[in-house]
Design a protein around this motif. Structure first.
Motif, PDB file in Angstrom:
ATOM      1  N   VAL A 370       0.895  -1.082   0.085  1.00  0.00           N
ATOM      2  CA  VAL A 370      -0.165   0.178  -0.104  1.00  0.00           C
ATOM      3  C   VAL A 370       0.928   1.235   0.117  1.00  0.00           C
ATOM      4  CG1 VAL A 370      -1.684   1.365   1.343  1.00  0.00           C
ATOM      5  CG2 VAL A 370      -1.799  -1.408   1.126  1.00  0.00           C
ATOM      6  N   ASN A 371       2.128   1.241   0.877  1.00  0.00           N
ATOM      7  CA  ASN A 371       2.722   2.461   0.717  1.00  0.00           C
ATOM      8  C   ASN A 371       3.423   2.551  -0.402  1.00  0.00           C
ATOM      9  OD1 ASN A 371       2.019   2.691   3.582  1.00  0.00           O
ATOM     10  ND2 ASN A 371       3.939   1.696   4.392  1.00  0.00           N
ATOM     11  N   SER A 372       3.833   1.608  -1.115  1.00  0.00           N
ATOM     12  CA  SER A 372       4.344   1.718  -2.465  1.00  0.00           C
ATOM     13  C   SER A 372       3.398   1.834  -3.665  1.00  0.00           C
ATOM     14  CB  SER A 372       5.289   0.271  -2.811  1.00  0.00           C
ATOM     15  OG  SER A 372       6.336   0.149  -1.739  1.00  0.00           O
ATOM     16  N   ALA A 373       2.146   2.018  -3.527  1.00  0.00           N
ATOM     17  CA  ALA A 373       1.265   1.951  -4.642  1.00  0.00           C
ATOM     18  C   ALA A 373       1.665   3.302  -5.682  1.00  0.00           C
ATOM     19  CB  ALA A 373      -0.156   2.059  -4.062  1.00  0.00           C
ATOM     20  N   SER A 374       1.814   4.492  -5.051  1.00  0.00           N
ATOM     21  CA  SER A 374       2.097   5.387  -5.887  1.00  0.00           C
ATOM     22  C   SER A 374       3.543   5.203  -6.888  1.00  0.00           C
ATOM     23  CB  SER A 374       2.515   6.787  -5.138  1.00  0.00           C
ATOM     24  OG  SER A 374       2.729   7.868  -5.856  1.00  0.00           O
ATOM     25  N   ALA A 375       4.385   4.618  -6.325  1.00  0.00           N
ATOM     26  CA  ALA A 375       5.466   4.303  -7.097  1.00  0.00           C
ATOM     27  C   ALA A 375       5.103   3.056  -8.283  1.00  0.00           C
ATOM     28  CB  ALA A 375       6.614   3.844  -6.313  1.00  0.00           C
ATOM     29  N   LEU A 376       4.409   2.255  -7.712  1.00  0.00           N
ATOM     30  CA  LEU A 376       4.095   1.238  -8.686  1.00  0.00           C
ATOM     31  C   LEU A 376       3.286   1.702  -9.595  1.00  0.00           C
ATOM     32  CD1 LEU A 376       3.303  -1.788  -5.941  1.00  0.00           C
ATOM     33  CD2 LEU A 376       5.264  -1.554  -7.842  1.00  0.00           C
ATOM     34  N   PHE A 377       2.395   2.669  -9.194  1.00  0.00           N
ATOM     35  CA  PHE A 377       1.348   3.220 -10.394  1.00  0.00           C
ATOM     36  C   PHE A 377       2.086   3.914 -11.302  1.00  0.00           C
ATOM     37  CE2 PHE A 377      -0.717   7.104 -11.843  1.00  0.00           C
ATOM     38  CZ  PHE A 377      -2.005   6.416 -12.196  1.00  0.00           C
ATOM     39  N   HIS A 378       3.099   4.516 -11.097  1.00  0.00           N
ATOM     40  CA  HIS A 378       3.981   5.410 -12.123  1.00  0.00           C
ATOM     41  C   HIS A 378       4.624   4.347 -13.024  1.00  0.00           C
ATOM     42  CE1 HIS A 378       2.721   8.854  -9.564  1.00  0.00           C
ATOM     43  NE2 HIS A 378       2.605   9.433 -10.643  1.00  0.00           N
ATOM     44  N   SER A 379       5.443   3.545 -12.254  1.00  0.00           N
ATOM     45  CA  SER A 379       6.411   2.447 -12.948  1.00  0.00           C
ATOM     46  C   SER A 379       5.237   1.846 -14.248  1.00  0.00           C
ATOM     47  CB  SER A 379       6.663   1.527 -12.062  1.00  0.00           C
ATOM     48  OG  SER A 379       7.403   0.382 -12.724  1.00  0.00           O
ATOM     49  N   MET A 380       4.163   1.371 -13.646  1.00  0.00           N
ATOM     50  CA  MET A 380       3.204   0.649 -14.569  1.00  0.00           C
ATOM     51  C   MET A 380       2.462   1.851 -15.571  1.00  0.00           C
ATOM     52  SD  MET A 380       0.929  -1.585 -11.836  1.00  0.00           S
ATOM     53  CE  MET A 380       1.718  -2.390 -10.450  1.00  0.00           C
ATOM     54  N   LEU A 381       2.065   2.837 -15.184  1.00  0.00           N
ATOM     55  CA  LEU A 381       1.488   3.845 -16.349  1.00  0.00           C
ATOM     56  C   LEU A 381       2.529   4.109 -17.319  1.00  0.00           C
ATOM     57  CD1 LEU A 381      -0.959   5.640 -16.406  1.00  0.00           C
ATOM     58  CD2 LEU A 381       0.360   7.564 -15.310  1.00  0.00           C
ATOM     59  N   ILE A 382       3.682   4.327 -17.151  1.00  0.00           N
ATOM     60  CA  ILE A 382       4.953   4.585 -18.083  1.00  0.00           C
ATOM     61  C   ILE A 382       4.886   3.477 -19.260  1.00  0.00           C
ATOM     62  CG2 ILE A 382       7.140   4.841 -18.529  1.00  0.00           C
ATOM     63  CD1 ILE A 382       7.342   6.319 -16.083  1.00  0.00           C
ATOM     64  N   ARG A 383       4.762   2.134 -18.782  1.00  0.00           N
ATOM     65  CA  ARG A 383       4.727   0.941 -19.685  1.00  0.00           C
ATOM     66  C   ARG A 383       3.620   0.821 -20.364  1.00  0.00           C
ATOM     67  NH1 ARG A 383       8.133   1.611 -16.021  1.00  0.00           N
ATOM     68  NH2 ARG A 383      10.348   0.849 -16.183  1.00  0.00           N
ATOM     69  N   ASN A 396       3.651  -6.411 -26.114  1.00  0.00           N
ATOM     70  CA  ASN A 396       3.218  -7.324 -24.766  1.00  0.00           C
ATOM     71  C   ASN A 396       3.465  -6.480 -23.456  1.00  0.00           C
ATOM     72  OD1 ASN A 396       2.796  -9.698 -26.016  1.00  0.00           O
ATOM     73  ND2 ASN A 396       4.787  -9.680 -26.852  1.00  0.00           N
ATOM     74  N   VAL A 397       4.348  -5.518 -23.390  1.00  0.00           N
ATOM     75  CA  VAL A 397       4.792  -4.745 -22.273  1.00  0.00           C
ATOM     76  C   VAL A 397       3.394  -3.957 -21.974  1.00  0.00           C
ATOM     77  CG1 VAL A 397       6.127  -2.857 -21.341  1.00  0.00           C
ATOM     78  CG2 VAL A 397       6.996  -4.575 -22.717  1.00  0.00           C
ATOM     79  N   ARG A 398       2.664  -3.387 -22.825  1.00  0.00           N
ATOM     80  CA  ARG A 398       1.208  -2.600 -22.672  1.00  0.00           C
ATOM     81  C   ARG A 398       0.461  -3.592 -21.880  1.00  0.00           C
ATOM     82  NH1 ARG A 398      -0.302   0.892 -27.554  1.00  0.00           N
ATOM     83  NH2 ARG A 398      -1.724   2.043 -25.899  1.00  0.00           N
ATOM     84  N   TYR A 399       0.121  -4.763 -22.573  1.00  0.00           N
ATOM     85  CA  TYR A 399      -0.851  -5.683 -22.284  1.00  0.00           C
ATOM     86  C   TYR A 399      -0.555  -5.995 -20.686  1.00  0.00           C
ATOM     87  CZ  TYR A 399      -0.962  -6.918 -27.185  1.00  0.00           C
ATOM     88  OH  TYR A 399      -0.978  -6.753 -28.589  1.00  0.00           O
ATOM     89  N   MET A 400       0.763  -6.409 -20.508  1.00  0.00           N
ATOM     90  CA  MET A 400       1.004  -6.731 -18.920  1.00  0.00           C
ATOM     91  C   MET A 400       0.805  -5.481 -18.000  1.00  0.00           C
ATOM     92  SD  MET A 400       1.840  -9.601 -17.433  1.00  0.00           S
ATOM     93  CE  MET A 400       0.964  -9.391 -15.798  1.00  0.00           C
ATOM     94  N   ALA A 401       1.326  -4.431 -18.314  1.00  0.00           N
ATOM     95  CA  ALA A 401       1.272  -3.173 -17.541  1.00  0.00           C
ATOM     96  C   ALA A 401      -0.293  -2.981 -17.359  1.00  0.00           C
ATOM     97  CB  ALA A 401       1.848  -1.951 -18.399  1.00  0.00           C
TER      98      ALA A 401
END
Length: 910
Positions: A370-383, A396-401
């Motif tokens: 939960v505390n890392s949700a923001s960092a994970l969100f931006h990492s996934m969003l970029i991809r 494939n990267v977009r699908y998984m992101a």
């Protein structure tokens, strides 16, 4: 090297075995005569490279080959080239013979498991896990009772190699620098190690999981319980790439479905002279995390790095992080985020995102995540955004992101709300992408996002915070934008059943509260689309829908029917009779009678009964997925009809109601119906039997026939349901019959139903079925509904209470407690129906004969029962007080029962 042939399809009773290898081993000098005879017998039974698994197990081949290999190692500590070749041949034979191991051969598994200690100890030496040349006998760890709902995979079509070839040689460059025979011998020893690892992988894959985890120290690093010098995990850092990849594959097989065993781990900071299994397991998992995460920082090839990430994903799924060192999950997240930033290889990016997705699916409430949700969100969003730097991006990267983002929405929806602008830009670009798979994954992300957004709005509503809520306004705006014409145009642009299915799944997540906030044109657009899709593929002007078209539309049709089943229960449509008629017309064509039922029409289906022609002829009715969705939607419609029975401005047409009833009876009685179809159908039958009163069906005679047909369906499913789910649904649906008013007459169907429920609540082996039988017996709204069965019902409930205390079933404790609570509620409901002093005297007598049992059960149950279910105790107390004032006043058993009920009614919250 010879490869094992895959088993033929449907041949799960056979296993690949090379006749050439069997003969070759049989001709090795010094082979025991018993083994030679065994091999000759098997060679005669091999057909097209396949032999019966049962025959392999019963022949004792595995036992004899293990003993032979063991004696080879004890006899000669420095084998020559010929001995190494012969040993390799024997090990290959053992590898193929181990293909017969499978947990489905339960009656034969014990013969093999008696050798597991020697087999695994021997394989530990050959695979390099145990140093030295002497084998060891492993002792399984004594574990508590574990129940694995999924066990090791026994797929006969098992690939020969557990990892791809990494080079043409099994040896490193340094190992190849040798003289002639010495090089060949070392090469053969490397091949022996490879075969040993493959066999170890087969054991981890094929032997029942509860047996494999007893030797956990062979796979996981351990210094407390293991007699070995290392473990398979240690081979993950071996100098040979092939060995490393095989080790990673073996650990993956071990970890898969091992969550219940790993949950025994418990980290502790205290050090004592005794190390418990829980502590040792926690240390082992921490060491494995350290080893694998350290490998992520080393310069590995893409194939190996992906294999390591697969193991990390399995750990995030099965490791009990709340019971481990609190820093482990933080370390996993940081390491994967660092790797995602550093690596540009799309294959590795996909593997990292799969770890994130697994984390979000299985560690939803973990504070570190939960505390890392923001960092994970931006990492996934970029991809998840389109890659504009290349003309041919790897989507494939977009699908998984987007899949990972969908999982992250469950962890922290507030992060998505804060970044609503970025989320909208992502969705707009994804839904207009030229790749239909991007569009599909976008809809799947919207489904998860919408579900969690709706849940947040409804939570605020329950707390009274919905007025002028920013979240509610945002959610409403989101749905208004989603229901724009361009999104519907996508469904025509991409005639893809999966995209249509995903779109309907999105609509199903809207929720009744947000749906009521939509403008009327948007509501009309939404429901018109759903209804039209339920008629997709309909026959018009005598045309015929091709089978290919039907197959393509089934997934979308199932989703539309499920969505329709949700929408019909929205508050907006609860009293909308016209909409109910539309829904019935859309669903019924997808539940037609089978050919068998048409050939032998059931007597209760009256030929003269008018049946309205369906507006939308259905797709191929044999498709079970469509029938399951249609039956569920129809059951939800009947729930709505019962709920709004007295509030609708117009009456629901009786002809359609009867059509629904008989359609559900057909589906419930059809032996080819899926389990869920039957379960939904009996729910539908129960609702319609309650809805169809004497006045609605047109008199006593018709009422008797309708009720007889429905009750017969209930009896059939209670007595002969294929699985317990069908039976308990049928019992629960029977409660709708008994809670009807005007059942004072001793109808034949009522007597048979009561007799069946009495037998079920007393003696049936499944607690959930008995719970619902008790619900049915306690649902009568009047004394006349039970007729002459009033006292027998009371006695059966008391007897059943006694059974719950005399029977102890492992793993069923919760259901057992629930059964006691329901029996207590039903007992009070039946007592509350009593209206005569003479009968109340009998009630007191029945209860008095089992006073200690009844008193204890009711006293304990009232403490567990929620307040909304406590009214039967008050009703029973009031009825008892009233009946005890006359001639029964002063009788001990009457006073005892009145006192008990009065105390329960007053202290239900105690």
């Amino acid at each position: 090297m010879p490869r094992a042939k895959p088993a033929p399809k449907g041949g799960s009773g056979t296993t690949p075995l090379s006749s050439e290898m069997v003969r070759a081993v049989g001709h090795i000098p010094g082979t025991p005569s018993s083994l030679s005879s065994c091999l000759q017998g098997l060679a005669a039974e091999i057909k097209a490279g396949e032999v019966s698994r049962t025959l392999v197990i019963q022949s004792g081949l595995i036992q004899q080959v293990v003993c032979l290999l063991e004696s080879d190692y004890k006899a000669d500590s420095s084998p020559d080239l010929l001995s190494s070749k012969q040993r390799l041949l024997k090990l290959k034979l053992l590898t193929q013979a181990c293909g017969a191991l499978s947990h489905d051969l339960t009656d034969l598994t014990a013969q093999v498991l008696s050798l597991v200690c020697r087999v695994l100890g021997f394989l530990a030496v050959l695979s390099g896990v145990q140093e030295g040349r002497e084998g060891c006998s492993l002792v399984p760890t004594n574990l508590p009772h574990l129940h694995f709902t999924q066990t090791a995979n026994n797929d006969p079509d098992l690939k020969r190699d557990s990892c791809p070839d990494t080079s043409e040689s099994d040896m490193s460059d340094g190992e190849m620098m040798g003289q002639g025979g010495d090089f060949k011998r070392r090469r053969l020893e490397a091949m022996v190690q490879k075969e040993a690892l493959y066999t170890l992988g087969l054991v981890a894959k094929r032997v029942p999981k509860k047996e494999v985890v007893s030797y956990w120290f062979l796979f996981l690093p351990d210094r407390c319980y293991s007699p070995l010098s290392s473990s398979v995990t240690s081979l993950c850092t071996h100098h040979n790439k092939r060995v490393r990849q095989q080790a990673l594959s073996i650990i993956a097989e071990f970890l898969n479905h091992s969550g219940q065993f790993l949950a025994l781990a418990q980290h502790t900071e205290k050090t004592t002279s005794y190390t418990s299994l829980s502590t040792a397991l926690a240390v082992s998992l921490a060491t494995m995390h350290t080893t694998l995460l350290a490998r992520l920082r080393e310069p590995l090839g893409p194939t190996e790095l992906v294999a390591v990430l697969k193991l990390v994903a399995l750990l995030t799924e099965h490791a009990p992080y709340p019971r481990l060192d609190s820093s482990l999950l933080d370390l996993v997240i940081r390491s994967c985020l660092d790797l995602a930033r550093e690596e540009r290889n799309p294959v590795i990016q996909v593997a990292v995102l799969s770890v994130f997705s697994s984390l979000c699916q299985h560690r939803t409430k973990e504070a570190s995540l939960v505390n890392s949700a923001s960092a994970l969100f931006h990492s996934m969003l970029i991809r998840a955004r389109p890659d504009l730097s290349t003309c041919s991006p790897d989507n494939n990267v977009r699908y998984m992101a987007m899949q990972a983002l969908a999982s992250l929405a469950t962890v922290d929806i507030h992060t998505f709300i804060k970044q609503a602008g970025d989320v909208k830009k992502l969705l707009d670009s994804s839904l207009t992408d030229s790749d239909p798979s991007v569009v599909l994954h976008a809809f799947r992300f919207i489904k998860s996002f919408a579900r969690n957004l709706t849940s947040l709005v409804e939570t605020e509503s329950h707390k009274g915070e919905v007025e002028d809520s920013k979240v509610k306004n945002l959610a409403t705006s989101f749905w208004v934008d989603f229901l724009k014409q361009s999104n519907f145009a996508l469904l025509d642009k991409y005639p893809n059943a999966n995209i249509k299915s995903a779109f309907c799944d999105c609509l199903a997540e809207m929720g009744g509260l947000l749906y009521s906030e939509l403008p009327e044109p948007k509501k009309l657009l939404c429901i018109t689309y759903i209804l039209s899709q339920c008629g997709e593929g309909r026959v018009e002007d005598g045309g015929v829908v091709s089978l290919e078209r039907q197959i393509q539309d089934r997934a979308a049709l199932s989703s539309c029917l499920r969505t329709l089943g949700i929408v019909v229960m929205f508050p907006t449509y609860v009293t909308d009779t016209a909409f109910h008629i539309d829904v019935a017309d859309a669903i019924l064509p997808h539940l037609p009678p089978t050919q068998t039922q048409l050939a032998s029409q059931a007597p209760q289906l009256r030929p003269q009964q008018p049946t309205p022609a369906p507006r939308y002829p259905g797709l191929d009715p044999s498709n079970k997925a469509v029938r399951v969705s249609a039956s569920w939607a129809l059951a939800n419609l009947t729930d709505t009809l019962v709920q709004a029975e007295k509030d609708c401005e117009e009456d629901f047409p009786v002809t359609i109601a009867r059509n629904i009833l008989y359609t559900a009876i057909n589906a419930a009685k059809d032996p080819t119906s899926a389990v869920n179809t039957k379960s939904n159908a009996v729910r539908c039958v129960g609702n319609m039997l309650y809805y169809l009163t004497r006045d609605r069906v047109g008199g006593e005679e018709e009422f008797d026939k309708v009720m007889s047909a429905g009750a017969d369906c209930m009896l059939n499913n209670i007595k002969t349901g294929k699985i317990m789910k069908i039976r308990w649904n049928a019992c629960y649906a029977a409660s709708n019959i008994l809670r009807k008013e005007g059942l004072e007459k001793n109808y034949v169907w009522k007597v048979e139903l009561l007799e069946c429920l009495l037998e079920t609540v007393r003696n049936f082996q499944n607690f959930k079925v008995r719970i619902n039988a008790a619900v049915a017996l306690g649902s009568a709204v009047s004394r006349g509904a039970l007729g002459d069965f009033y006292i027998p019902v009371l006695e059966a409930l008391v007897d059943s209470l006694g059974n719950t205390h005399s029977e102890e079933v492992f793993g069923e404790w919760q259901h057992q407690e629930n059964l006691r609570d329901q029996l207590s509620i039903s007992l009070c409901q039946v007592i509350a129906l009593c209206r005569e002093e003479k009968e109340f005297s009998k009630v007191c007598s029945v209860v008095g004969d089992s006073w200690d049992l009844v008193e204890t059960s009711l006293t304990h149950s009232i403490k567990r029962i929620s307040p909304e279910k406590s009214s039967p105790f008050l009703a029973a107390s009031q009825a008892a007080e009233q009946l005890a004032r006359g001639n029964l006043a002063g009788r001990e058993e009457v006073m005892m029962l009145c006192k008990l009920l009065r105390e329960l009614a007053m202290d239900w919250g105690g």
